[in-house]
Design a protein around this motif. Structure first.
Motif, PDB file in Angstrom:
ATOM      1  N   LEU A 161      34.878  46.031  44.870  1.00  0.00           N
ATOM      2  CA  LEU A 161      36.309  45.845  44.849  1.00  0.00           C
ATOM      3  C   LEU A 161      36.527  44.799  43.413  1.00  0.00           C
ATOM      4  N   ALA A 162      37.654  45.052  42.748  1.00  0.00           N
ATOM      5  CA  ALA A 162      37.927  44.019  41.643  1.00  0.00           C
ATOM      6  C   ALA A 162      39.555  44.066  41.705  1.00  0.00           C
TER       7      ALA A 162
ATOM      8  N   ASP B 133      39.921  38.270  35.269  1.00  0.00           N
ATOM      9  CA  ASP B 133      39.135  38.990  36.311  1.00  0.00           C
ATOM     10  C   ASP B 133      38.891  38.163  37.572  1.00  0.00           C
ATOM     11  N   ALA B 134      39.627  38.337  38.569  1.00  0.00           N
ATOM     12  CA  ALA B 134      39.486  37.353  39.664  1.00  0.00           C
ATOM     13  C   ALA B 134      38.268  37.874  40.486  1.00  0.00           C
ATOM     14  N   LEU B 135      38.131  39.171  40.898  1.00  0.00           N
ATOM     15  CA  LEU B 135      37.211  39.877  41.605  1.00  0.00           C
ATOM     16  C   LEU B 135      36.728  41.030  40.719  1.00  0.00           C
ATOM     17  N   LYS B 136      35.112  40.843  40.579  1.00  0.00           N
ATOM     18  CA  LYS B 136      34.499  41.802  39.658  1.00  0.00           C
ATOM     19  C   LYS B 136      33.473  42.703  40.435  1.00  0.00           C
ATOM     20  N   GLY B 137      33.932  43.181  41.482  1.00  0.00           N
ATOM     21  CA  GLY B 137      33.054  44.078  42.060  1.00  0.00           C
ATOM     22  C   GLY B 137      32.468  43.491  43.176  1.00  0.00           C
ATOM     23  N   VAL B 138      33.299  43.057  44.186  1.00  0.00           N
ATOM     24  CA  VAL B 138      32.551  42.622  45.218  1.00  0.00           C
ATOM     25  C   VAL B 138      32.271  43.603  46.499  1.00  0.00           C
ATOM     26  N   ASP B 139      31.235  43.436  47.115  1.00  0.00           N
ATOM     27  CA  ASP B 139      30.623  44.307  48.057  1.00  0.00           C
ATOM     28  C   ASP B 139      30.526  43.497  49.403  1.00  0.00           C
TER      29      ASP B 139
ATOM     30  N   THR C 148      42.592  46.023  41.866  1.00  0.00           N
ATOM     31  CA  THR C 148      42.752  46.860  40.739  1.00  0.00           C
ATOM     32  C   THR C 148      41.805  47.917  40.727  1.00  0.00           C
ATOM     33  N   SER C 149      40.834  48.005  41.583  1.00  0.00           N
ATOM     34  CA  SER C 149      39.892  49.151  41.694  1.00  0.00           C
ATOM     35  C   SER C 149      38.768  48.817  42.914  1.00  0.00           C
ATOM     36  N   GLY C 150      38.306  49.807  43.188  1.00  0.00           N
ATOM     37  CA  GLY C 150      37.270  49.534  44.344  1.00  0.00           C
ATOM     38  C   GLY C 150      37.780  50.353  45.536  1.00  0.00           C
ATOM     39  N   ARG C 151      36.999  49.955  46.615  1.00  0.00           N
ATOM     40  CA  ARG C 151      37.141  50.770  48.018  1.00  0.00           C
ATOM     41  C   ARG C 151      37.017  49.537  49.193  1.00  0.00           C
TER      42      ARG C 151
END
Lengths: 397, 235
Positions: B11-12, B23-29, B62-65
């Motif tokens: 999640l970004a 970029d507040a979130l850069k690929g959260v899992d 912005t992106s992710g799932r």
């Protein structure tokens, strides 16, 4: 679903009610302005109803006797009575003046009339009609005069023998009815000093004081001191008479102007009080705009005080419709309180006004609808602000 | 194994554009199971609130799932059309301050959610009373918000978050205004409720007192999450 608006109002009812009362007083002023306008029109109509006349005969090319000065010879009524369809005629004079009485001064419209002829007061609420030829008066109750009270008008003292009600001039001045001869003297006869002065001037004029024409000077002087003028001759027509045709005959053959009731309505409402009415209408518009602005400001402030609650409501899934309805209902609630307070206040303070304030139920209904419409429109600004509140505002960061 | 209550992959979230982009979130899992209470900690500006807002369907990533109970709600775009209904029915919120509606009594504050979901008033109020009883504030159902203590207000707000039995509850610093004892009580309640309703609860916190109570912790730093085992001390 809970009625959020009602709950919010009940939660802070004191503040809400006080705000409504404040708004209500403003609405009361607005309703009073409408009442003053209605009073003006009603005063005008009451004035026309007083004499029981069908036609008003006045000086040619004038809008007399109320809107413009008019002067007609007081023997004109005899020839007017000869016109087919005319059932009765009455000479009447009108003069607005200041009179003194035991408790102070009052501005009245002095009406000279012939008892038993058109122009006399339609009814009395106390006392008796005028039975003597001189120095008796009938007063409208609004003048503050009481039965058997003695008042001085010019050189003579009059006694109030009867009282009547709702008989006022188009300006709202109470009427004081006196015998025609007395009223003519008051209106047309000069004071003694002026008469002496006028006689001396005539005597010094060689055109009036010719040695070879005895009696000319006396005749001239006599004509200068006459008071055989009236302002209007009121005519009552036979039941089958056509007022338009009678008026036309008077214009054609008598060289006078004749107005029907419809004509007088038009003159009073459209000409005499038109400026006052426009003035009042402007006040009404301004007060309505001020009321709308105040309602908008109050509702907007109330909404801004609830921004956090609105953010929470939006976050937990309340629809925009629910939030908009809450604000709209509060605005309408404020309008309802304001209208009730305003209508009550207007009714309470109307009798204190020096002029007649007529609060018509129809105006109240229209006022209520206008207030609700204004409140609904005023809530739009607050609703827009509420709908712009970001639900994320409820979450920190 | 049951479906995870929350599953987040890559999640970004980017604020702004071009040179001003952040970029507040850069690929959260993240993955949280039903009934689990996890802590989310991190310094100021690390992206905690942004993550919470994305999870709460308040702002769009912005992106992710993201998936709730196995059903994708975001996959490079929202997969649900009515985000308000999603928040109302499937996500509970507990705030730093209780943020109760001051003009509603305790029952109606809680019943408001089921009412918004279309439940009849009587049923919604009954559901609210049951939830309030479960949180030991059943005796204050008719009280006004101003009559409650801070701890009671927070319990009512937890009842409001749980009344629709959502699969996840997002708690934003729920113990910040409370003393140690009350803070630990709130965490104990959240654990009990998570177990009882099989709800996954994410607690964003700075509170040193309660951090040792979590069995699992997510650290967030510079927009990325790092999972760590917590101490899991009894609250």
């Amino acid at each position: 679903m809970i009625n959020l608006a009602a709950r919010d109002i009940l939660h802070g009812w004191g503040k809400f009610v006080f705000t409504g009362v404040g708004l209500g007083l403003l609405i009361g002023v607005t309703l009073s302005m409408a009442g003053i306008y209605r009073g003006l029109v009603d005063d005008g109509k009451a004035l026309l109803a007083i004499g029981g006349a069908d036609l008003w005969v006045v000086q040619r090319d004038t809008l007399g006797p109320y809107a413009e000065p008019s002067s007609v010879r007081d023997d004109a009524y005899r020839s007017l009575l000869g016109i087919p369809g005319v059932a009765a005629a009455g000479n009447v004079t009108y003069l607005t003046m200041q009179i003194e009485h035991a408790r102070g001064e009052v501005r009245v419209m002095l009406v000279g009339f012939q008892p038993g002829h058109p122009g006399e007061p339609g009814y009395l609420v106390a006392g008796r009609p005028i039975t003597r030829s001189h120095y008796e008066a009938i007063a409208d109750m609004r003048s503050g005069l009481s039965l058997n009270e003695r008042i001085r008008i010019r050189r003579h003292e009059y006694i109030v023998v009867g009282l009547t009600r709702r008989m006022v001039s188009s300006g709202g001045d109470p009427m004081l009815f006196v015998p025609l001869k007395d009223a003519q003297e008051v209106q047309f006869l000069k004071d003694n000093d002026a008469l002496v002065n006028e006689r001396a001037r005539s005597a010094a004029n060689p055109a009036f004081n010719r040695p070879g024409v005895p009696g000319l000077l006396e005749a001239v002087q006599a004509s200068q001191t006459n008071s055989h003028q009236v302002n209007v001759v009121l005519l009552r027509l036979a039941p089958d008479a056509d007022e338009t045709r009678v008026a036309e005959q008077i214009r054609r053959w008598k060289h006078l102007e004749a107005y029907t009731r419809a004509d007088m309505d038009e003159i009073l409402v459209a000409k005499l009080i038109a400026t006052s009415a426009r003035q009042i209408f402007m006040f009404l518009v301004i007060l309505s705009v001020v009321s709308a602005t105040i309602v908008a400001f109050i509702i907007y402030t109330m909404t801004l005080n609830k921004v956090r609650e609105i953010a929470v409501l939006k976050l937990i899934g309340a629809r925009n419709r629910t939030i908009a309805l809450m604000i709209l209902q509060q605005a309408l609630g404020l309008g309802v309180i304001g209208f009730i307070v305003g209508r009550t206040a207007a009714a309470l303070w109307a009798p204190i006004f020096p002029k007649y304030v007529l609060l018509l139920p129809g105006d109240a209904v229209r006022g209520a609808l206008l207030v609700l419409l204004i409140c609904a429109l005023a809530s739009v600004v607050a609703i827009r602000a509420a709908l712009r509140v970001d639900p994320a505002a409820a979450i920190g960061g | 194994m049951a479906q995870p209550a929350i599953e987040i992959n890559g999640l970004a979230k980017r604020y702004g554009e071009g040179d001003a982009a952040v970029d507040a979130l850069k690929g959260v899992d993240m993955m949280i199971q039903p009934g689990e209470v996890v802590g989310l900690i991190g310094p100021s500006g690390s992206g905690k609130s942004t993550l919470l807002k994305c999870l709460g369907a308040v702002i769009e990533p912005t992106s992710g799932r993201m998936a709730l109970a196995g059903k994708a709600i975001y996959d490079n775009g929202w997969k649900v059309t009515d985000l308000r209904a999603l928040r109302r029915d499937r996500i509970g919120f507990v705030f730093q301050a209780p943020y109760l509606i001051p003009f509603l009594n305790v029952t109606d504050n809680v019943a408001l959610l089921p009412m918004l979901a279309g439940l009849p008033n009587s049923q919604a109020r009954e559901q609210a009373r049951q939830m309030l009883a479960a949180l030991d504030v059943g005796h204050r159902t008719q009280a006004q918000v101003r009559q409650l203590s801070g701890g009671e207000q927070q319990r009512v707000s937890i009842a409001r978050a749980l009344v629709n039995e959502p699969p996840i509850v997002l708690a934003d610093e729920p113990t910040a205004p409370l003393d140690s004892e009350r803070a630990l009580t709130v965490i104990r309640i959240l654990n009990q409720m998570a177990q009882r309703f099989q709800t996954a609860i994410i607690v964003v916190t700075h509170d040193e007192k309660i951090i040792p109570t979590f069995k699992r912790l997510y650290h967030i730093r510079d927009g990325r999450t790092f999972e760590a085992a917590g101490e899991g001390r009894a609250a």
